[in-house]
Design an enzyme around this catalytic site. Structure first.
Site, mmCIF file in Angstrom:
data_model
loop_
_atom_site.group_PDB
_atom_site.id
_atom_site.type_symbol
_atom_site.label_atom_id
_atom_site.label_comp_id
_atom_site.label_asym_id
_atom_site.label_seq_id
_atom_site.Cartn_x
_atom_site.Cartn_y
_atom_site.Cartn_z
ATOM 1 N N HIS A 1 0.820 -1.203 0.000
ATOM 2 C CA HIS A 1 0.000 0.000 0.000
ATOM 3 C C HIS A 1 0.861 1.262 0.000
ATOM 4 O O HIS A 1 0.552 2.244 -0.685
ATOM 5 C CB HIS A 1 -0.952 0.014 1.192
ATOM 6 C CG HIS A 1 -1.957 -1.085 1.172
ATOM 7 N ND1 HIS A 1 -2.901 -1.264 2.170
ATOM 8 C CD2 HIS A 1 -2.191 -2.081 0.273
ATOM 9 C CE1 HIS A 1 -3.648 -2.312 1.892
ATOM 10 N NE2 HIS A 1 -3.226 -2.829 0.744
ATOM 11 N N HIS B 1 -9.244 -2.548 -5.511
ATOM 12 C CA HIS B 1 -8.173 -2.760 -4.545
ATOM 13 C C HIS B 1 -7.082 -3.668 -5.131
ATOM 14 O O HIS B 1 -5.887 -3.423 -4.917
ATOM 15 C CB HIS B 1 -8.701 -3.370 -3.249
ATOM 16 C CG HIS B 1 -7.600 -3.596 -2.255
ATOM 17 N ND1 HIS B 1 -7.054 -2.586 -1.503
ATOM 18 C CD2 HIS B 1 -6.897 -4.720 -1.926
ATOM 19 C CE1 HIS B 1 -6.082 -3.056 -0.748
ATOM 20 N NE2 HIS B 1 -5.966 -4.359 -0.989
ATOM 21 N N ASP C 1 -3.160 -2.760 -5.487
ATOM 22 C CA ASP C 1 -2.057 -3.623 -5.062
ATOM 23 C C ASP C 1 -1.061 -3.854 -6.195
ATOM 24 O O ASP C 1 0.163 -3.865 -5.977
ATOM 25 C CB ASP C 1 -2.597 -4.978 -4.590
ATOM 26 C CG ASP C 1 -3.053 -4.961 -3.135
ATOM 27 O OD1 ASP C 1 -2.749 -3.994 -2.422
ATOM 28 O OD2 ASP C 1 -3.709 -5.934 -2.714
ATOM 29 N N HIS D 1 18.159 5.352 -58.156
ATOM 30 C CA HIS D 1 19.465 5.989 -58.037
ATOM 31 C C HIS D 1 20.414 5.397 -59.069
ATOM 32 O O HIS D 1 20.851 4.246 -58.940
ATOM 33 C CB HIS D 1 20.020 5.816 -56.619
ATOM 34 C CG HIS D 1 21.174 6.727 -56.311
ATOM 35 N ND1 HIS D 1 22.475 6.301 -56.299
ATOM 36 C CD2 HIS D 1 21.204 8.061 -56.031
ATOM 37 C CE1 HIS D 1 23.273 7.318 -55.993
ATOM 38 N NE2 HIS D 1 22.522 8.400 -55.839
ATOM 39 N N ILE E 1 24.486 2.525 -57.827
ATOM 40 C CA ILE E 1 25.464 2.974 -56.841
ATOM 41 C C ILE E 1 24.700 3.349 -55.574
ATOM 42 O O ILE E 1 23.697 4.064 -55.634
ATOM 43 C CB ILE E 1 26.259 4.201 -57.345
ATOM 44 C CG1 ILE E 1 27.082 3.824 -58.585
ATOM 45 C CG2 ILE E 1 27.172 4.736 -56.244
ATOM 46 C CD1 ILE E 1 27.806 5.006 -59.200
ATOM 47 N N GLY F 1 25.486 8.052 -51.287
ATOM 48 C CA GLY F 1 26.464 8.349 -50.241
ATOM 49 C C GLY F 1 25.818 8.728 -48.924
ATOM 50 O O GLY F 1 26.318 8.368 -47.852
ATOM 51 N N VAL F 2 24.690 9.446 -48.984
ATOM 52 C CA VAL F 2 24.038 9.858 -47.738
ATOM 53 C C VAL F 2 23.523 8.643 -46.963
ATOM 54 O O VAL F 2 23.452 8.661 -45.727
ATOM 55 C CB VAL F 2 22.886 10.849 -48.013
ATOM 56 C CG1 VAL F 2 23.434 12.168 -48.496
ATOM 57 C CG2 VAL F 2 21.876 10.277 -48.994
ATOM 58 N N GLU G 1 24.216 7.356 -43.274
ATOM 59 C CA GLU G 1 23.090 7.001 -42.391
ATOM 60 C C GLU G 1 23.324 5.636 -41.765
ATOM 61 O O GLU G 1 23.102 5.440 -40.566
ATOM 62 C CB GLU G 1 21.779 6.999 -43.180
ATOM 63 C CG GLU G 1 20.587 6.386 -42.454
ATOM 64 C CD GLU G 1 20.199 7.106 -41.182
ATOM 65 O OE1 GLU G 1 19.621 6.453 -40.285
ATOM 66 O OE2 GLU G 1 20.467 8.323 -41.071
#
Length: 425
Positions: free
Chosen positions: A77, A233, A237, A330, A336, A339-340, A344
């Site tokens: 409690h 109750h 608990d 791409h 290819i 690059g980003v 990432e």
């Protein structure tokens, strides 16, 4: 969010439910990160017992922590009130073995704590989020716990008594709803159980003024606060026993015929799962383990494996295939990898390295805040395997600076200096 404690000491006195002994209890402010602890000031050495599941030593009709003469009986409690108010750090001093039962609910403790003033302190609360569902069966008690962003309880009780029968309730446990819907629900028992329980040394302090007592006809010398006070109750608990995880539990918990022993068993499994997730951060990791830590998903999860993991260095693998969705647009006909996206993928491996520095990585997320000295050295094409090697350069608080390289067949394809910070997910 900030951690919470109380502004001022405050106390409550009374007799304990099971042992029937008088006790003076005082709530005291505590330092950030100290958690919830009990202190027995009536015993030589004044032992301090952390409110943690590995300290549970009995769970029949109540939750007991600590050993021998230093044990604290019937903590549920008090813990329910503390957890219901989202208090993270507090010291609970007692000059007896059992907190006062008061009126049989957690409301008197809530009132004392509110009067003491709940205040924010430095530091972030500790959370436990589930990485997968859990199912526990303990005797007649059945529990299921599911990943969620908040604590909610779906509780069902069933007793062969005309006043109770089968009752169910669903509760989203916020401070406001806890106070309004659960805190005033009192413990209950049956006249026909009294002799057996007292022969076990229990309910010595019970009366019709601190518990809802039922005979064959109904409630004895008292009135219900709700018609379903019994299930409320049991939910109250559960909030208290879940606090034994040492953190704020974020989960949907479905409990059928819950008991203290059953809820403690559930908490042990929740803690075990959280520790298991944390421990995997020091080993080699496959994609399933990575997905328990990183929030990214297809088509933007760009890490396949972690093959090395040290305190300040990590090595991850990305297998580049023609099936990658970015190859559709791409350089069509001359695929290819952008690059980003190489950077990432490198950042995701770096995020795994940062997650290894914190508790509960499943509850955190890494945000990258800067990139410097980015260089692309050679194109990456289908069939290549990218090996990302990252090393910590500097850590200040939640901000980490790293140096990373991406290699194909031992040659550097890309490199970058990056900085990131950790935040709650």
């Amino acid at each position: 969010m900030s951690r919470k404690t109380i502004a001022n000491p405050a106390g409550i006195s009374g007799v304990g439910l099971h042992l029937g002994e008088q006790c003076n209890l005082r709530f005291l402010p505590a330092e950030s990160g100290s958690g919830i602890s009990f202190k027995r000031i009536d015993i030589d050495g004044q032992p301090v017992i952390p409110a943690y599941v590995d300290q549970v030593t009995a769970s029949e009709r109540r939750t007991q922590i600590g050993y021998g003469s230093a044990a604290i009986h019937t903590v549920e409690h008090v813990l329910s009130a503390v957890a219901g108010l989202n208090i993270d750090d507090i010291l609970i001093e007692m000059d007896g073995p059992e907190p006062p039962i008061a009126d049989g609910s957690s409301a008197p403790f809530v009132e004392v704590l509110q009067n003491a003033g709940v205040v924010e302190i430095a530091g972030e609360p500790k959370y436990i989020r589930l990485s997968e569902p859990i199912r526990i069966i303990d005797g007649a008690s059945v529990y299921e716990a599911f990943p969620a962003d908040e604590l909610s309880l779906d509780v069902t009780v069933e007793f062969p008594h005309p006043i109770i029968g089968k009752q169910s309730g669903e509760y989203s446990v916020t401070t406001e709803s806890y106070i309004r819907e659960l805190s005033r629900a009192r413990t209950f028992g049956f006249i026909h159980e009294v002799e057996g329980l007292r022969s076990k040394g229990l309910i010595k302090g019970a009366s019709t003024q601190n518990a809802v007592v039922l005979d064959e006809a109904g409630v004895v010398e008292n009135e219900l606060r709700w018609h379903d006070e019994f299930v409320r109750h049991k939910a109250m608990d559960c909030v208290g026993d879940l606090a034994l995880s040492g953190a704020r539990v974020l989960a949907k918990v479905v409990a059928v015929k819950p008991s203290h022993r059953g809820t403690v068993t559930l908490v042990k499994e929740i803690v075990r799962m959280a520790n298991q997730t944390r421990n995997t951060m020091t080993d080699k990791m496959n994609i399933d383990q990575i997905m328990k830590v990183l929030p990214h998903r297809y088509p933007f999860l760009l890490v396949d494996r972690i093959i090395e993991f040290g305190d300040n260095k990590i090595v991850g693998i990305k297998n580049v295939t023609i099936n990658e969705p970015f190859f559709q647009g791409h350089f069509p006909g001359h695929p290819i990898m952008p690059g980003v996206l190489i950077i990432e993928a490198m950042a995701q491996v770096g995020g795994m390295l940062m997650m290894g520095t914190v508790d509960e990585p499943e509850n955190k997320v890494v945000y990258f805040i800067s990139l410097d000295n980015v260089r692309w050295r050679k194109p990456v094409t289908p069939g290549d395997q990218l090996r990302f090697e990252l090393e910590v350069v500097q850590i200040r608080g939640t901000v980490c600076k790293m140096r990373g390289v991406a290699k194909v067949d031992g040659e550097i394809a890309a490199e970058a200096d990056m900085a990131a910070m950790i935040r709650d997910r």
